[in-house]
Design a protein around this motif. Structure first.
Motif, PDB file in Angstrom:
ATOM      1  N   TYR A 127       0.843  -1.208   0.000  1.00 55.50           N
ATOM      2  CA  TYR A 127       0.000   0.000   0.000  1.00 55.50           C
ATOM      3  C   TYR A 127       0.878   1.258   0.000  1.00 55.50           C
ATOM      4  N   PRO A 128       1.678   1.446  -1.025  1.00 55.47           N
ATOM      5  CA  PRO A 128       2.653   2.546  -1.019  1.00 55.47           C
ATOM      6  C   PRO A 128       2.033   3.931  -0.889  1.00 55.47           C
ATOM      7  N   ASP A 129       0.800   4.101  -1.338  1.00 56.91           N
ATOM      8  CA  ASP A 129       0.181   5.422  -1.310  1.00 56.91           C
ATOM      9  C   ASP A 129      -0.452   5.759   0.031  1.00 56.91           C
ATOM     10  N   ARG A 130      -0.371   4.836   0.993  1.00 58.81           N
ATOM     11  CA  ARG A 130      -0.986   5.093   2.304  1.00 58.81           C
ATOM     12  C   ARG A 130       0.010   5.653   3.319  1.00 58.81           C
ATOM     13  N   LEU A 131       1.275   5.826   2.913  1.00 61.79           N
ATOM     14  CA  LEU A 131       2.304   6.289   3.844  1.00 61.79           C
ATOM     15  C   LEU A 131       2.766   7.703   3.517  1.00 61.79           C
ATOM     16  N   VAL A 132       2.908   8.510   4.564  1.00 59.14           N
ATOM     17  CA  VAL A 132       3.562   9.815   4.470  1.00 59.14           C
ATOM     18  C   VAL A 132       5.058   9.655   4.728  1.00 59.14           C
ATOM     19  N   ALA A 133       5.382   8.817   5.698  1.00 58.24           N
ATOM     20  CA  ALA A 133       6.766   8.550   6.075  1.00 58.24           C
ATOM     21  C   ALA A 133       6.811   7.196   6.759  1.00 58.24           C
ATOM     22  N   LEU A 134       7.994   6.602   6.802  1.00 56.46           N
ATOM     23  CA  LEU A 134       8.176   5.267   7.373  1.00 56.46           C
ATOM     24  C   LEU A 134       9.334   5.280   8.353  1.00 56.46           C
ATOM     25  N   VAL A 135       9.106   4.703   9.536  1.00 53.39           N
ATOM     26  CA  VAL A 135      10.168   4.539  10.532  1.00 53.39           C
ATOM     27  C   VAL A 135      10.245   3.065  10.902  1.00 53.39           C
ATOM     28  N   MET A 136      11.459   2.510  10.828  1.00 56.83           N
ATOM     29  CA  MET A 136      11.689   1.110  11.179  1.00 56.83           C
ATOM     30  C   MET A 136      12.668   1.064  12.348  1.00 56.83           C
ATOM     31  N   LEU A 137      12.332   0.278  13.354  1.00 61.56           N
ATOM     32  CA  LEU A 137      13.172   0.159  14.542  1.00 61.56           C
ATOM     33  C   LEU A 137      13.694  -1.267  14.685  1.00 61.56           C
ATOM     34  N   SER A 138      14.993  -1.394  14.812  1.00 62.69           N
ATOM     35  CA  SER A 138      15.699  -2.626  15.188  1.00 62.69           C
ATOM     36  C   SER A 138      15.847  -3.657  14.068  1.00 62.69           C
ATOM     37  N   ILE A 139      14.892  -3.766  13.168  1.00 62.44           N
ATOM     38  CA  ILE A 139      14.984  -4.708  12.057  1.00 62.44           C
ATOM     39  C   ILE A 139      15.037  -3.919  10.757  1.00 62.44           C
ATOM     40  N   ALA A 140      16.142  -4.040  10.031  1.00 58.04           N
ATOM     41  CA  ALA A 140      16.343  -3.259   8.806  1.00 58.04           C
ATOM     42  C   ALA A 140      15.533  -3.829   7.647  1.00 58.04           C
ATOM     43  N   TYR A 141      15.364  -3.008   6.633  1.00 56.38           N
ATOM     44  CA  TYR A 141      14.606  -3.414   5.449  1.00 56.38           C
ATOM     45  C   TYR A 141      15.305  -4.542   4.698  1.00 56.38           C
ATOM     46  N   VAL A 142      14.523  -5.534   4.320  1.00 56.84           N
ATOM     47  CA  VAL A 142      14.993  -6.628   3.474  1.00 56.84           C
ATOM     48  C   VAL A 142      14.005  -6.751   2.312  1.00 56.84           C
ATOM     49  N   PRO A 143      14.461  -6.717   1.076  1.00 58.48           N
ATOM     50  CA  PRO A 143      13.537  -6.780  -0.055  1.00 58.48           C
ATOM     51  C   PRO A 143      12.950  -8.172  -0.234  1.00 58.48           C
ATOM     52  N   PRO A 144      11.830  -8.276  -0.925  1.00 58.58           N
ATOM     53  CA  PRO A 144      11.292  -9.603  -1.255  1.00 58.58           C
ATOM     54  C   PRO A 144      12.331 -10.410  -2.023  1.00 58.58           C
ATOM     55  N   SER A 145      12.412 -11.689  -1.705  1.00 56.30           N
ATOM     56  CA  SER A 145      13.420 -12.542  -2.342  1.00 56.30           C
ATOM     57  C   SER A 145      12.809 -13.321  -3.500  1.00 56.30           C
ATOM     58  N   PRO A 146      13.530 -13.417  -4.619  1.00 48.12           N
ATOM     59  CA  PRO A 146      13.016 -14.222  -5.737  1.00 48.12           C
ATOM     60  C   PRO A 146      13.132 -15.717  -5.473  1.00 48.12           C
ATOM     61  N   VAL A 147      13.909 -16.078  -4.433  1.00 49.50           N
ATOM     62  CA  VAL A 147      14.151 -17.489  -4.122  1.00 49.50           C
ATOM     63  C   VAL A 147      13.713 -17.773  -2.696  1.00 49.50           C
ATOM     64  N   TYR A 148      12.988 -18.861  -2.518  1.00 50.53           N
ATOM     65  CA  TYR A 148      12.540 -19.237  -1.170  1.00 50.53           C
ATOM     66  C   TYR A 148      13.673 -19.883  -0.393  1.00 50.53           C
ATOM     67  N   LEU A 149      13.895 -19.400   0.810  1.00 51.57           N
ATOM     68  CA  LEU A 149      14.924 -19.946   1.679  1.00 51.57           C
ATOM     69  C   LEU A 149      14.267 -20.384   2.989  1.00 51.57           C
ATOM     70  N   PRO A 150      14.138 -21.693   3.232  1.00 46.61           N
ATOM     71  CA  PRO A 150      13.544 -22.165   4.491  1.00 46.61           C
ATOM     72  C   PRO A 150      14.320 -21.627   5.683  1.00 46.61           C
ATOM     73  N   ILE A 151      13.633 -21.450   6.797  1.00 46.91           N
ATOM     74  CA  ILE A 151      14.279 -20.891   7.975  1.00 46.91           C
ATOM     75  C   ILE A 151      15.418 -21.779   8.454  1.00 46.91           C
ATOM     76  N   GLN A 152      15.312 -23.089   8.239  1.00 48.66           N
ATOM     77  CA  GLN A 152      16.399 -23.995   8.628  1.00 48.66           C
ATOM     78  C   GLN A 152      17.689 -23.664   7.872  1.00 48.66           C
ATOM     79  N   GLU A 153      17.535 -23.322   6.593  1.00 48.06           N
ATOM     80  CA  GLU A 153      18.700 -22.952   5.792  1.00 48.06           C
ATOM     81  C   GLU A 153      19.207 -21.560   6.178  1.00 48.06           C
TER      82      GLU A 153
END
Length: 334
Positions: A127-153
């Protein structure tokens, strides 16, 4: 709005257009006008609920912001569906959009911590048009991945994610519910604590034998009691967030979500230098996908920055919003 008295905040319980019922705090400033007062939407992480923002709500309201803080799905008084499919970020973001619709706000300043940080980053994609500004605390931005990586890996590549392998297993629900106070004492430890539960297998070993009476916590005793009271309503929902990895990947891939955040979106990342989940390397990687990223390091602080550095977090975000305010609010972007 007394942080020591949760009941002193303005609580609401409403059914959203998505069909889910959410509990949230909705605090309006004096003389509130939707055309003049911006809205801050705060999204908590794990294992938290609206109360995690108790120190920030009042000061921001007194500065003229409307502050809206939901219990996210599975937490507090909000609906607690059992099925994992209900907890994908696509569905959580649909709930957040519906919450803004309910309160009559088209665009908001959106702030997230921990799991909430990841959720708001996806809100900025769905929903990109619903934000005026974005603040992220403690966990940095990670883009969507084209490849699935199980949590075990993923845990093999980054051993400090090993605890997520445990959370992803269904047995963790019963273990944690049976040892909730101990679990919360372990999780809300200060950065000086020598307890490390992040490696795979360590938390399930620590839980049964850890001394829950330790005072080594960022929470005051009465605050810990409140967390125990609220989260004793059930931990299956909160843990389900960790069980959505493949579902989230499939949704993002099917929607062809972009890697980059909106080019004109102001983004602030704030992190504690003693928090192992946030490093300079993760920030550098995030900067490749976030055109207007700024970061603020909180020296010698750990993961629970809204408590450990409550005044600094409040002040830095307020100052940052004032800094971007002229370009945002005077150009009709609210």
């Amino acid at each position: 709005m007394n942080p020591a008295q949760p009941e002193s905040f303005n609580h609401r319980l409403e059914k959203l257009s998505t069909g889910r019922t959410y509990h949230f705090v909705d605090q309006l400033p004096k003389g509130y006008s939707p055309n003049l007062n911006a809205t801050i939407l705060c999204v908590h992480g794990f294992p938290d609920f609206w109360y995690g923002w108790r120190h920030q709500i009042g000061p921001w309201v007194r500065e003229g912001y409307r502050v809206v803080v939901p219990d996210m799905l599975g937490y507090g008084e909000t609906d607690k569906p059992q099925n994992v499919e209900e907890y994908t970020t696509k569905r959580l973001c649909a709930d957040l959009a519906a919450l803004l619709d309910l309160i009559g706000v088209q665009r908001a300043i959106v702030i997230g911590h921990d799991w909430g940080s990841h959720t708001v980053s996806r809100f900025a994609l769905w929903y990109p048009d619903r934000l005026v500004a974005l603040v992220m605390l403690s966990i940095a931005y990670v883009p969507p991945s084209p490849v699935y990586l199980p949590i075990q890996e993923a845990a093999k590549k980054a051993p400090n994610l090993g605890y997520q392998v445990y959370f992803a297993s269904q047995r963790s629900t019963a273990d944690i519910e049976a040892n909730l106070r101990t679990f919360l004492t372990i999780v809300f430890r200060p950065p000086s604590s020598l307890v490390d539960f992040t490696k795979e297998g360590s938390l399930s070993e620590i839980l049964p034998r850890f001394d829950s009476k330790t005072k080594d916590s960022v929470l005051l005793p009465q605050e810990l009691n409140h967390y125990v009271e609220v989260l004793s309503k059930g931990m299956n929902g909160p843990l389900n967030y960790y069980r959505t990895t493949k579902l989230r990947h499939e949704e993002e891939l099917a929607a062809r979500l972009p890697s980059n955040l909106r080019s004109d979106l102001p983004v602030l990342f704030m992190w504690g230098t003693k928090d192992p989940t946030a490093t300079r390397a993760t920030i550098r990687k995030a900067a490749k996908f976030v055109p207007r990223l700024q970061d603020i390091a909180l020296e010698d602080r750990g993961h629970w920055v809204m408590v450990e550095a409550k005044d600094e977090v409040t002040r830095h975000i307020s100052e940052w919003l004032r800094g971007i305010g002229e370009s945002l609010f005077t150009k009709g972007k609210l």
